[in-house]
Design a protein around this motif. Structure first.
Motif, PDB file in Angstrom:
ATOM      1  N   ALA A 176      32.979 -18.035 -58.251  1.00  0.00           N
ATOM      2  CA  ALA A 176      33.896 -18.762 -57.369  1.00  0.00           C
ATOM      3  C   ALA A 176      35.074 -17.891 -56.997  1.00  0.00           C
ATOM      4  O   ALA A 176      35.541 -17.062 -57.789  1.00  0.00           O
ATOM      5  N   PHE A 177      35.577 -18.109 -55.781  1.00  0.00           N
ATOM      6  CA  PHE A 177      36.846 -17.512 -55.368  1.00  0.00           C
ATOM      7  C   PHE A 177      37.969 -18.316 -56.015  1.00  0.00           C
ATOM      8  O   PHE A 177      37.926 -19.540 -56.049  1.00  0.00           O
ATOM      9  N   LEU A 178      38.993 -17.615 -56.507  1.00  0.00           N
ATOM     10  CA  LEU A 178      40.113 -18.300 -57.149  1.00  0.00           C
ATOM     11  C   LEU A 178      41.423 -17.692 -56.665  1.00  0.00           C
ATOM     12  O   LEU A 178      41.728 -16.533 -56.957  1.00  0.00           O
ATOM     13  N   SER A 179      42.192 -18.487 -55.921  1.00  0.00           N
ATOM     14  CA  SER A 179      43.498 -18.017 -55.450  1.00  0.00           C
ATOM     15  C   SER A 179      44.626 -18.468 -56.363  1.00  0.00           C
ATOM     16  O   SER A 179      45.725 -17.922 -56.316  1.00  0.00           O
ATOM     17  N   GLY A 180      44.355 -19.490 -57.180  1.00  0.00           N
ATOM     18  CA  GLY A 180      45.408 -20.064 -58.006  1.00  0.00           C
ATOM     19  C   GLY A 180      46.091 -21.237 -57.349  1.00  0.00           C
ATOM     20  O   GLY A 180      46.995 -21.841 -57.930  1.00  0.00           O
ATOM     21  N   GLY A 181      45.661 -21.594 -56.123  1.00  0.00           N
ATOM     22  CA  GLY A 181      46.201 -22.758 -55.443  1.00  0.00           C
ATOM     23  C   GLY A 181      45.500 -24.036 -55.865  1.00  0.00           C
ATOM     24  O   GLY A 181      44.582 -24.025 -56.700  1.00  0.00           O
ATOM     25  N   ILE A 182      45.887 -25.155 -55.267  1.00  0.00           N
ATOM     26  CA  ILE A 182      45.356 -26.471 -55.639  1.00  0.00           C
ATOM     27  C   ILE A 182      43.844 -26.539 -55.461  1.00  0.00           C
ATOM     28  O   ILE A 182      43.106 -26.930 -56.371  1.00  0.00           O
ATOM     29  N   SER A 232      30.048 -26.085 -67.231  1.00  0.00           N
ATOM     30  CA  SER A 232      29.294 -24.866 -67.507  1.00  0.00           C
ATOM     31  C   SER A 232      29.377 -24.515 -68.984  1.00  0.00           C
ATOM     32  O   SER A 232      30.438 -24.621 -69.599  1.00  0.00           O
ATOM     33  N   SER A 233      28.268 -24.070 -69.527  1.00  0.00           N
ATOM     34  CA  SER A 233      28.233 -23.663 -70.940  1.00  0.00           C
ATOM     35  C   SER A 233      28.693 -22.222 -71.122  1.00  0.00           C
ATOM     36  O   SER A 233      28.912 -21.769 -72.240  1.00  0.00           O
ATOM     37  N   GLN A 234      28.813 -21.500 -70.018  1.00  0.00           N
ATOM     38  CA  GLN A 234      29.256 -20.111 -70.049  1.00  0.00           C
ATOM     39  C   GLN A 234      30.526 -19.963 -69.203  1.00  0.00           C
ATOM     40  O   GLN A 234      30.778 -20.771 -68.308  1.00  0.00           O
ATOM     41  N   PRO A 235      31.337 -18.944 -69.477  1.00  0.00           N
ATOM     42  CA  PRO A 235      32.503 -18.710 -68.624  1.00  0.00           C
ATOM     43  C   PRO A 235      32.087 -18.489 -67.171  1.00  0.00           C
ATOM     44  O   PRO A 235      31.199 -17.678 -66.883  1.00  0.00           O
ATOM     45  N   VAL A 236      32.706 -19.201 -66.281  1.00  0.00           N
ATOM     46  CA  VAL A 236      32.428 -19.051 -64.853  1.00  0.00           C
ATOM     47  C   VAL A 236      33.042 -17.742 -64.364  1.00  0.00           C
ATOM     48  O   VAL A 236      34.159 -17.387 -64.741  1.00  0.00           O
ATOM     49  N   LYS A 237      32.309 -17.032 -63.529  1.00  0.00           N
ATOM     50  CA  LYS A 237      32.839 -15.800 -62.954  1.00  0.00           C
ATOM     51  C   LYS A 237      33.762 -16.145 -61.791  1.00  0.00           C
ATOM     52  O   LYS A 237      33.356 -16.836 -60.864  1.00  0.00           O
ATOM     53  N   THR A 238      34.995 -15.679 -61.841  1.00  0.00           N
ATOM     54  CA  THR A 238      35.965 -15.954 -60.780  1.00  0.00           C
ATOM     55  C   THR A 238      36.527 -14.649 -60.233  1.00  0.00           C
ATOM     56  O   THR A 238      36.596 -13.639 -60.946  1.00  0.00           O
ATOM     57  N   PHE A 239      36.957 -14.706 -58.949  1.00  0.00           N
ATOM     58  CA  PHE A 239      37.357 -13.487 -58.248  1.00  0.00           C
ATOM     59  C   PHE A 239      38.613 -13.724 -57.429  1.00  0.00           C
ATOM     60  O   PHE A 239      38.751 -14.737 -56.750  1.00  0.00           O
ATOM     61  N   SER A 240      39.525 -12.756 -57.504  1.00  0.00           N
ATOM     62  CA  SER A 240      40.777 -12.836 -56.759  1.00  0.00           C
ATOM     63  C   SER A 240      41.123 -11.477 -56.166  1.00  0.00           C
ATOM     64  O   SER A 240      40.805 -10.428 -56.747  1.00  0.00           O
ATOM     65  N   ILE A 241      41.790 -11.540 -55.021  1.00  0.00           N
ATOM     66  CA  ILE A 241      42.322 -10.340 -54.378  1.00  0.00           C
ATOM     67  C   ILE A 241      43.842 -10.366 -54.516  1.00  0.00           C
ATOM     68  O   ILE A 241      44.475 -11.399 -54.292  1.00  0.00           O
ATOM     69  N   GLY A 242      44.424  -9.238 -54.892  1.00  0.00           N
ATOM     70  CA  GLY A 242      45.871  -9.147 -55.020  1.00  0.00           C
ATOM     71  C   GLY A 242      46.457  -8.087 -54.104  1.00  0.00           C
ATOM     72  O   GLY A 242      45.753  -7.155 -53.683  1.00  0.00           O
ATOM     73  N   LEU A 279      41.663 -21.663 -68.126  1.00  0.00           N
ATOM     74  CA  LEU A 279      40.335 -22.283 -68.063  1.00  0.00           C
ATOM     75  C   LEU A 279      39.288 -21.494 -68.850  1.00  0.00           C
ATOM     76  O   LEU A 279      38.218 -22.021 -69.154  1.00  0.00           O
ATOM     77  N   GLY A 280      39.576 -20.240 -69.141  1.00  0.00           N
ATOM     78  CA  GLY A 280      38.626 -19.417 -69.888  1.00  0.00           C
ATOM     79  C   GLY A 280      37.517 -18.853 -69.031  1.00  0.00           C
ATOM     80  O   GLY A 280      36.382 -18.673 -69.503  1.00  0.00           O
ATOM     81  N   THR A 281      37.813 -18.544 -67.763  1.00  0.00           N
ATOM     82  CA  THR A 281      36.777 -17.984 -66.894  1.00  0.00           C
ATOM     83  C   THR A 281      36.650 -16.485 -67.115  1.00  0.00           C
ATOM     84  O   THR A 281      37.523 -15.841 -67.697  1.00  0.00           O
ATOM     85  N   ASP A 282      35.560 -15.936 -66.626  1.00  0.00           N
ATOM     86  CA  ASP A 282      35.329 -14.489 -66.637  1.00  0.00           C
ATOM     87  C   ASP A 282      35.920 -13.957 -65.335  1.00  0.00           C
ATOM     88  O   ASP A 282      35.260 -13.937 -64.302  1.00  0.00           O
ATOM     89  N   HIS A 283      37.175 -13.533 -65.392  1.00  0.00           N
ATOM     90  CA  HIS A 283      37.941 -13.284 -64.170  1.00  0.00           C
ATOM     91  C   HIS A 283      37.970 -11.809 -63.791  1.00  0.00           C
ATOM     92  O   HIS A 283      38.156 -10.935 -64.642  1.00  0.00           O
ATOM     93  N   THR A 284      37.797 -11.544 -62.502  1.00  0.00           N
ATOM     94  CA  THR A 284      37.885 -10.191 -61.956  1.00  0.00           C
ATOM     95  C   THR A 284      38.860 -10.202 -60.796  1.00  0.00           C
ATOM     96  O   THR A 284      38.756 -11.043 -59.902  1.00  0.00           O
ATOM     97  N   GLU A 285      39.813  -9.283 -60.827  1.00  0.00           N
ATOM     98  CA  GLU A 285      40.754  -9.190 -59.715  1.00  0.00           C
ATOM     99  C   GLU A 285      40.796  -7.767 -59.203  1.00  0.00           C
ATOM    100  O   GLU A 285      40.540  -6.814 -59.940  1.00  0.00           O
ATOM    101  N   LEU A 286      41.114  -7.648 -57.924  1.00  0.00           N
ATOM    102  CA  LEU A 286      41.210  -6.346 -57.288  1.00  0.00           C
ATOM    103  C   LEU A 286      42.494  -6.300 -56.480  1.00  0.00           C
ATOM    104  O   LEU A 286      42.705  -7.125 -55.587  1.00  0.00           O
TER     105      LEU A 286
END
Length: 648
Positions: free
Chosen positions: A274-280, A293-303, A322-329
């Motif tokens: 999922a895309f995650l901006s941190g907004g509502i 989900s039983s596993q951490p959801v993969k989330t992605f953000s651009i900075g 939330l405990g997601t598997d987060h990747t930011e660039l």
């Protein structure tokens, strides 16, 4: 998720071999939408050819290959999108005697058409889709598009041949295509920053409107799309049959709807995130994903390193909670600027929402890890999130009572002094004004206020607020404005409140023609499927039943959606001023992009091309470079047309 194309002309008398060459050339332009597989189906006697490119998401086996023929041999389909409730429909169809050889939603669609017919079946689908369905028995071609317009579908007639495709580049591959620019559509583009449906940038080529089906038998006069679902009817029904439960019941019902909408969109046989901006909106989607989900959801953000444009820090805090598997660039200006040359081919027609650049970059990032990504689009339109819903309403309440002459006099006073003089005057005592009120005192803002004072009614004020070039007909040589959902009163919904009317108009214009175009092209440009839970039609229908008092409260929008989110994320991680998904185009045009822009805006070049009047463009360019005015949106519109023209 796929790309579809084809053509239909029963009187063409073209050989099967010729038809195959043509449709394969058309579908090959869509390989980015479907890199996993491709196919075509031809009936030369009937003059019908269907082409398909496949991005395999559900049932990765060859059994999901398209074009696909129904079990009863009546229908042939090419389909782009997902039918999220296909398992439920499959179970029901099995009870009615249908048998399935695959696990694909495409086969379920075909069985549904065979069982219930086109109109009844399409109303049962919960999904995003664009399809071409050939009925071999009735000898008619049906083109259909989902309710909100998540998936694109272009069509048009050339020499008695009906063409269709997911993107314009496929139509341009047809041998007799005439790429004649529609100057009237160009005029609309300069007002809105996109070409609104049903028009396209080319003469005689159209976008199939959301929630519509077009049917043609190849003999009778050209058909018009017929609606099977509309935002207008949904809004009217919602107002007539409002939600009458308590606030707690409304929160519970919305949460249940969103949980199911998210759950359905998590069904995939490929990696999902999922895309995650941190907004509502995106935080709500991710929170409901992680809860199921039983596993951490993969989330992605651009900075971005510029704080004014950067939301990545907020997204990181939400992901950590939330405990997601987060990747930011974190994107450098050079990386963002490198996307600009790709935009003309990515969008196929002029499109100047600059947030398409970070949307492409976050899609590119996500594609390195997943094949499907959920996003939070739609929340602003459904639950009153845009700032114009608050201050647009407030401004009209303050000026609507004024007699036309008084407003005209006020306009004269405000416009008598130039914005530059106003800016200079206010700069002298700006340090005496609280920070949050400083923008209200800028000369530019007062000049814009003077323009709003001149409008005659709330709808005209809304049109003004969403317009870039306010008089685009003066800019486009030989262009005039075509009818749109904003100018045609017959298409307006009869809603009691101005804010509701703005939300409605955004949902039928800005959402499908800007936001959803941006998400589709940016994601499919890197072969990534984007899914949008908030646009589940059940959520949309419920949102229109909810009273405005549960959406806007204490000068803040999305009250009801926030209550759902606060069950999963602490309020302090979410509450902050709304930020757009923006980039610093204004400063780039004065710096890194200046030479590129100067080349495209050259007066001699503009005159030779013969589409745009150079004088107002050059004037705005000069004022922007000097820092007298901020014309970034106006100039970006022109630059995106010029860049598109250069590539086409």
């Amino acid at each position: 998720m796929c790309g579809i194309t084809g053509f239909f002309n029963p009187s063409a008398q073209t050989s099967s071999e010729q038809m195959q060459v043509i449709v394969q050339a058309m579908s090959s332009t869509l390989v980015h939408r479907g890199p996993n597989d491709g196919g075509c189906w031809i009936d030369a006697e009937m003059g019908i050819a269907l082409g398909h490119r496949r991005l395999a998401i559900v049932d990765l086996s060859p059994e999901g290959h398209q074009p696909m023929v129904s079990a009863d041999d009546r229908y042939v389909i090419v389909f782009n999108g997902e039918i999220y409730n296909f398992l439920e429909l499959r179970h029901e169809l099995k009870q009615l005697g249908h048998r399935f050889r695959s696990h694909s939603d495409t086969e379920v669609m075909l069985a549904s058409f065979s069982q219930w017919g086109l109109k009844a079946a399409i109303k049962r689908f919960n999904g995003m889709f664009a399809f071409a369905l050939w009925d071999r028995q009735a000898r008619v071609l049906h083109l259909g598009r989902d309710r909100l317009g998540e998936k694109p579908l272009y069509y048009g007639w050339i020499n008695q041949t009906l063409l269709f495709a997911s993107e314009l580049k496929a139509l341009k591959a047809y041998p007799h295509f005439q790429a004649q620019i529609n100057r009237d559509a160009l005029t609309l583009f300069l007002r809105f920053s996109y070409v609104p449906a049903p028009y396209s940038i080319y003469e005689d080529i159209y976008k199939l409107p959301p929630g519509c089906v077009l049917t043609w038998n190849g003999i009778e006069p050209y058909s018009q799309p017929i609606s099977y679902w509309s935002v207008k009817e949904t809004a009217h029904k919602g107002i007539a049959e409002p939600f009458i439960g308590s606030e707690q019941e409304a929160v519970a019902q919305l949460e249940a709807l969103l949980q199911d909408a998210v759950k359905l969109r998590m069904v995939a046989d490929v990696p999902l995130g999922a895309f995650l901006s941190g907004g509502i909106d995106s935080s709500t989607v991710v929170a409901l994903m992680q809860a199921q989900s039983s596993q951490p959801v993969k989330t992605f953000s651009i900075g971005f390193n510029e704080d004014i444009y950067n939301e990545a820090q907020y997204a990181k805090e939400v992901a950590r909670h939330l405990g997601t598997d987060h990747t930011e660039l974190y994107v450098t200006p050079q990386e963002a600027l490198a996307v600009i040359p790709k935009l003309p081919m990515l969008y196929d027609e002029p499109f100047s929402d600059s947030s398409g650049i970070p949307t492409f970059l976050v899609s590119e990032l996500a594609k390195q890890y997943v094949t499907v990504s959920l996003s939070g689009d739609g929340g602003d339109e459904l639950f009153a999130g845009y700032n114009r819903y608050f201050w647009g309403r407030s401004i009209w309440q303050k000026i609507g009572w004024m007699p036309p002459k008084l407003r005209k006099d006020a306009v004269g006073v405000l416009t008598h002094i130039s914005p530059l003089v106003k800016n200079t005057a206010f700069a002298g005592f700006s340090n005496l004004v609280p920070a949050k009120f400083k923008p209200l005192l800028l000369g530019d803002t007062l000049h814009k206020l003077s323009e709003i004072l001149a409008v005659a009614n709330p709808e005209m004020m809304y049109t003004h607020l969403v317009s870039h070039w306010k008089q685009p007909e003066a800019l486009v040589i030989g262009g005039s404005e075509l009818s749109t959902a904003l100018s045609d009163r017959q298409r307006w919904a009869n809603l009691p409140d101005f804010t509701q009317r703005m939300m409605y108009l955004d949902t039928v214009t800005y959402l499908p023609d800007d936001i959803l175009v941006k998400v589709d092209r940016a994601s499919m440009g890197v072969s990534l499927e984007g899914r949008i839970p908030l646009l589940d039609h059940r959520v949309v229908e419920f949102a229109w039943r909810v009273p405005l008092s549960m959406k806007i409260r204490n000068g803040q929008g999305k009250w009801l959606l926030r209550q759902v989110l606060y069950k999963y994320i602490p309020q302090n991680l979410i509450e902050r001023p709304k930020m757009g998904f923006n980039i610093p185009i204004d400063s780039w045009l004065r710096g890194t992009l200046r030479d590129w822009a100067e080349t495209l805006l050259d007066e001699t070049r503009l005159r030779q091309e013969g589409f745009l009047n150079p004088q107002p463009i050059r004037q705005k360019w000069k004022e922007h470079l000097l820092g007298d005015r901020d014309w970034q949106y106006y100039l970006w519109d022109v630059l995106m047309f010029q860049a598109w023209l250069e590539n086409n």
